[in-house]
Design a protein around this motif. Structure first.
Motif: not given
Lengths: 315, 269
Positions: A53-59, A65-67, A294-297, B5-6
């Motif tokens: 969860v942490l890795v995916i969130t951070v990634y 963010i850049p786009a 956005v989907l994640f949020f 996936i990541a």
């Protein structure tokens, strides 16, 4: 907790075999070491999920963010046009956001009543034989891969909608809603049945004793008692519906239109990422990550909101 | 699963980063290509089998035809990949074009559709939304349903650039695979779609364009117009490195025909 159990075990062993008491100290400390190691292994395994969860969130945050920064948060979220490969690229995802919301709501509107009623029937009214047959059917429905839902939708549902509603093409928001409604049925039915089965029999007996009919009892006593479980079933359904990509991609048409009508060809947040990822590059690819963010949020928001509701209900 | 996936995403990102550095490619024992994203499938398959056979390192940087041509001009890669003919100005700068293959795109309709021939300009008008009913083309009175591919697809890029409808297509459905396009057109009597010629099946009808059928012979001799060449661009006056020359010879030899056809395009020689 496991360590405590083990010392108990050691004690009983010592009682059975007194000769062992000579080296019991040694043995005890060895047992404790093993316990510690196993405890550590379990902890590590448990941390894998948290780590993911942490890795995916951070990634997602880092790559999403850049786009958004380049396009501008407002233009990105509320832009009505998506043309990622056009000479003058436009990255507005409002159509996707609205489509995902409408699609999920539609699936809930159709799926929840059906699933809920089925669950009440299965838990309270059905004979054991009917119950076992229907429950295994529901389990099978849950086991069908989403691509199969998509395929059947594409070959049966889409042409069906075209003929029934006399529209030029059946691939539409409506087709996606129907497919999603069917896909969320198993999670809603299973969770609700479990919740309804867990209602103490005494509640219902008390209601019967006061002269209530079975239907009155089930809807006024059993269902309110199982409220939080049923609400959890709806959460699960929402989660599944908003996150589904494959089946939806095959029936929704995938054109980034605003979802103005049920028969419009539309693109969901999930399918926006999935359909363009393969060939994307540069800002287009970064924007796809932003959509995923956005989907994640959205999913976090839904979970948080429903958790809050559940908690308040319990109090 | 999610972690996987990541990680795959990370790997993809890393590949892009590495591909960006692969432009130097001057050492013997490697070949670098740069250019058309539409050629990804065919050049990827060729590169993989070449690398397996010879052990020479192959890199491909999917940037687009224009940047590929520029890269070879500036010496940033060995072979440029272009999915269009070279312009006069580019030829004047000493660039040499060798056609590797032809990418033929069939325009397909439902087998029950009475229309079986269209001009190229009519196809373009249909996709731009200027012709919206089959009755305008001698068919039944029904709305035309436009089926296309997702943004970024090589087939879509090819079709839109040949018909000159780039960014102007009024699609009803954007599907993510050739198979989906064919299935959808086979299901809907009023649909029209496009797919690479090699993958067209009996469940749909390929239209003749200006009376010319979409088959291998007509694509090769150029009479079937919904097609484009896949071109290898080299500097005419500069000798290729040993590795690059070997790759060039390999992919233009008849030994590579099988791989090229398997990628859905027609080998040029």
């Amino acid at each position: 907790m496991p360590i405590k159990e083990n010392t108990n075990k050691n004690r009983t062993m010592r009682k059975i075999d007194p000769l062992q008491s000579l080296n019991s100290w040694d043995k005890k400390s060895r047992h404790q070491t093993i316990e510690h190691i196993i405890h550590g292994i379990f902890l590590l395994l448990g941390l894998i999920a948290v780590g993911c969860v942490l890795v995916i969130t951070v990634y997602l945050v880092i790559s999403g963010i850049p786009a958004i920064r380049e396009i501008g948060l407002f233009d990105f979220l509320f832009g009505e046009e998506w043309a990622s490969t056009a000479a003058e690229a436009r990255y507005g995802i409002l159509p996707f956001i609205l489509t995902s919301i409408y699609g999920t709501l539609g699936a809930i509107v159709i799926g929840v009543p059906i699933g809920f009623m089925t669950a009440v029937y299965l838990s309270k009214l059905a004979s054991p034989r009917v119950k076992s047959v229907m429950q295994s059917a529901v389990s099978m429905l849950a086991g069908i891969p989403s691509v199969v839902y998509g395929l059947v939708g594409m070959l049966v549902l889409v042409p069906g909608i075209r003929k029934v509603f006399d529209v030029p093409d059946g691939a539409s928001l409506l087709a996606a809603i129907v497919v999603l409604a069917i896909m969320i049925l198993p999670s809603i039915i299973k969770m609700s049945v479990t919740a309804l089965d867990a209602v103490p029999k005494e509640y219902e007996d008390a209601s019967f004793a006061l002269g209530a009919t079975p239907i009155e009892t089930y809807f006024k006593v059993s269902v309110p008692a199982a409220k939080s479980g049923i609400a959890a079933a709806v959460v699960l359904g929402v989660g599944r519906a908003i996150g589904e990509a494959m089946a939806v991609m095959m029936v929704a048409g995938n054109v980034p239109n605003m979802p103005d009508s049920l028969f419009q060809s539309v693109r969901f947040l999930t399918t926006a990422v999935a359909s363009e990822m393969a060939y994307s590059s540069g800002l287009q690819q970064q924007a796809l990550f932003s959509i995923a963010l956005v989907l994640f949020f959205f999913i976090m928001l839904i979970n948080a909101a429903l958790n809050f509701l559940l908690k308040r209900e319990k109090e | 699963m999610k972690k996987m996936i990541a990680m795959v995403m990370l790997a993809v990102m890393a590949m892009f980063a590495l591909a960006g550095c692969g432009g130097g490619g001057k050492t013997v024992g490697s070949v670098s290509t740069d250019g058309s994203t539409s050629m990804e499938k065919v050049i990827g398959a060729l590169g993989e089998s070449f690398q397996n056979e010879t052990g020479i390192r192959f890199t491909y940087n999917p940037t687009g035809s224009g940047s590929g041509i520029k890269a070879v001009q500036e010496g940033r890669c060995d072979i440029g990949l272009s999915s269009r003919e070279l312009k006069k100005s580019e030829q004047d700068r000493g660039l040499k074009a060798t056609v590797l293959a032809y990418d033929g795109i069939a325009v397909i309709v439902n087998p029950n559709n009475p229309v079986s021939d269209l001009g190229l300009e009519k196809v373009a008008q249909i996709y731009r939304g200027e012709i919206t009913n089959w009755s305008q083309l001698g068919g039944s009175n029904a709305e035309i349903v436009l089926i296309g591919r997702e943004a970024g697809s090589g087939t879509r890029d090819g079709f839109e650039s040949i018909t000159n409808t780039k960014d102007g297509c009024k699609y009803r459905q954007e599907l993510t695979s050739t198979g989906d396009v064919i299935t959808t057109v086979a299901q809907n009597p009023n649909a029209i779609g496009y797919a690479s010629v090699a993958s067209v099946k009996d469940s749909v009808k390929a239209l003749t364009i200006n009376g010319i059928a979409a088959n291998e012979a007509n694509i090769k001799d150029g009479s079937y117009v919904v097609q484009r060449p896949f071109v290898l661009v080299t500097k005419g006056d500069v000798k290729l490195t040993e590795g690059a020359q070997k790759f060039f010879d390999y992919i233009t030899s008849s030994a590579a025909h099988g791989i090229i056809s398997a990628a859905g395009v027609v080998p040029a020689n």
